[in-house]
Motif scaffolding. Structure first.
Motif, mmCIF file in Angstrom:
data_model
loop_
_atom_site.group_PDB
_atom_site.id
_atom_site.type_symbol
_atom_site.label_atom_id
_atom_site.label_comp_id
_atom_site.label_asym_id
_atom_site.label_seq_id
_atom_site.Cartn_x
_atom_site.Cartn_y
_atom_site.Cartn_z
ATOM 1 N N ILE A 186 -22.236 97.568 71.646
ATOM 2 C CA ILE A 186 -22.866 96.349 72.158
ATOM 3 C C ILE A 186 -22.193 95.119 71.564
ATOM 4 N N VAL A 187 -21.978 95.128 70.257
ATOM 5 C CA VAL A 187 -21.311 93.996 69.609
ATOM 6 C C VAL A 187 -19.840 93.934 70.012
ATOM 7 N N ALA A 188 -19.206 95.095 70.071
ATOM 8 C CA ALA A 188 -17.785 95.141 70.422
ATOM 9 C C ALA A 188 -17.519 94.551 71.804
ATOM 10 N N ASN A 189 -18.515 94.649 72.685
ATOM 11 C CA ASN A 189 -18.339 94.171 74.058
ATOM 12 C C ASN A 189 -19.286 93.018 74.394
ATOM 13 N N GLU A 214 -34.998 99.670 66.287
ATOM 14 C CA GLU A 214 -34.626 98.688 65.260
ATOM 15 C C GLU A 214 -33.116 98.475 65.254
ATOM 16 N N SER A 215 -32.365 99.575 65.322
ATOM 17 C CA SER A 215 -30.896 99.477 65.324
ATOM 18 C C SER A 215 -30.388 98.864 66.622
ATOM 19 N N PHE A 216 -30.997 99.254 67.754
ATOM 20 C CA PHE A 216 -30.581 98.740 69.059
ATOM 21 C C PHE A 216 -30.762 97.227 69.119
ATOM 22 N N VAL A 217 -31.939 96.758 68.723
ATOM 23 C CA VAL A 217 -32.208 95.317 68.787
ATOM 24 C C VAL A 217 -31.345 94.561 67.777
ATOM 25 N N ALA A 218 -31.074 95.175 66.641
ATOM 26 C CA ALA A 218 -30.192 94.547 65.661
ATOM 27 C C ALA A 218 -28.805 94.310 66.244
ATOM 28 N N GLN A 219 -28.335 95.269 67.038
ATOM 29 C CA GLN A 219 -27.036 95.104 67.694
ATOM 30 C C GLN A 219 -27.082 93.976 68.727
ATOM 31 N N LEU A 220 -28.176 93.899 69.465
ATOM 32 C CA LEU A 220 -28.313 92.813 70.438
ATOM 33 C C LEU A 220 -28.320 91.455 69.731
ATOM 34 N N LYS A 250 -41.846 93.296 72.348
ATOM 35 C CA LYS A 250 -41.915 91.968 71.741
ATOM 36 C C LYS A 250 -41.919 92.065 70.219
ATOM 37 N N SER A 251 -42.611 93.063 69.688
ATOM 38 C CA SER A 251 -42.665 93.210 68.231
ATOM 39 C C SER A 251 -41.311 93.620 67.660
ATOM 40 N N GLN A 252 -40.588 94.484 68.373
ATOM 41 C CA GLN A 252 -39.262 94.914 67.921
ATOM 42 C C GLN A 252 -38.274 93.751 67.920
ATOM 43 N N TRP A 253 -38.334 92.950 68.967
ATOM 44 C CA TRP A 253 -37.430 91.798 69.056
ATOM 45 C C TRP A 253 -37.816 90.752 68.010
ATOM 46 N N ALA A 254 -39.109 90.525 67.828
ATOM 47 C CA ALA A 254 -39.567 89.537 66.850
ATOM 48 C C ALA A 254 -39.193 89.950 65.423
ATOM 49 N N ALA A 255 -39.273 91.269 65.151
ATOM 50 C CA ALA A 255 -38.954 91.761 63.823
ATOM 51 C C ALA A 255 -37.497 91.489 63.443
ATOM 52 N N GLN A 256 -36.633 91.399 64.467
ATOM 53 C CA GLN A 256 -35.220 91.107 64.228
ATOM 54 C C GLN A 256 -34.929 89.604 64.332
#
Length: 259
Positions: A186-189, A214-220, A250-256
């Motif tokens: 995700i970050v690479a592209n 958690e890892s997915f949203v962190a990459q976003l 929403k909680s996952q995105w907010a946590a990041q």
């Protein structure tokens, strides 16, 4: 700002609005394959939807081939012109090119020829999108659904050759998980991503499984992505899972710290 939607038929727009979703993502092929009378009756449902139809998927019906010996460019061009006109009328932003049955390479067809056909298709689409606010998101599918464009990087490979701002790529959490695709792609592209699809274990509702959100949203977040996120999955208990999944996302995105 990140917005959340769900891939559903237009009849569920009010339901999604009730639960607080920002938009609905609908399938375009079923609408365009209606007869003229049914199409004219159905179109206002999308144009006047309770929440905006900001995104579309299922671009091509299975009987319109875009790869292989059965490709008919005239049919494809006419279909795409009508699709773009319809999506513009609905005030949409994104449409997705998955369409595994249409784009898969038939047995005996050379991959090089298939790639040429996909690039030709993307060029046609880029031309149709001139003067609109629409963006096409190429969707990488897992290998059970397609034998070409099965990773985010491969989607970007095609988008780069077109090099048009209207041709971008989607990252789908489900397909990435099926193919064990590293999340750091995700970050690479990041410069090529325009849309996100999510699900959870078993292609069920977000928050019901073990996907590493958690890892997915962190990459976003690291990629600077803050656009639309659509859930595309099966619901077992819609009255419970629709609101719970929105709260979970929403909680996952907010946590990041992603807004």
């Amino acid at each position: 700002m990140t917005t959340f939607g769900w891939c559903m038929p237009i009849e569920h727009a009010e339901e999604l609005q009730k639960y607080g979703y920002d938009y609905i993502e609908c399938a375009v092929a079923p609408l365009l394959t209606l007869d003229d009378v049914a199409f004219k009756k159905a179109l206002p449902l999308y144009v006047n939807s309770a929440i905006p139809v900001k995104a579309w998927n299922v671009l091509f019906p299975g009987d319109i081939k875009v790869v292989g010996p059965e490709v008919n460019e005239e049919i494809v061009r006419k279909y795409l012109a009508r699709a773009v006109e319809t999506m513009v009328q609905a005030g949409s932003s994104i449409f997705v090119f998955g369409s595994g049955r249409s784009r898969s390479i038939p047995e005996g067809w050379e991959r090089a020829r298939a790639e040429e056909q996909i690039l030709s298709l993307l060029n046609i689409i880029a031309g149709e999108l001139k003067g609109t606010n629409l963006v096409l998101a190429i969707e990488p599918l897992n290998t059970k659904e397609s034998n070409i464009i099965t990773s985010v990087s491969e989607g970007v490979y095609f988008a780069k050759q077109i090099n048009d701002p209207a041709i971008r790529v989607l990252a789908d959490f489900y397909h990435m998980d099926e193919e064990s695709e590293p999340l750091d792609t995700i970050v690479a592209n990041k410069d090529w991503l325009s849309h996100i699809h999510v699900a959870d274990t078993g292609r069920l509702a977000p928050g019901t499984g073990q996907y590493p959100y958690e890892s997915f949203v962190a990459q976003l977040k690291a990629a600077g992505y803050n656009g639309m996120v659509s859930a595309e999955c099966t619901l077992n208990d819609r009255d419970k899972e629709l609101p719970a999944s929105l709260e979970f996302m929403k909680s996952q995105w907010a946590a990041q710290g992603v807004k």
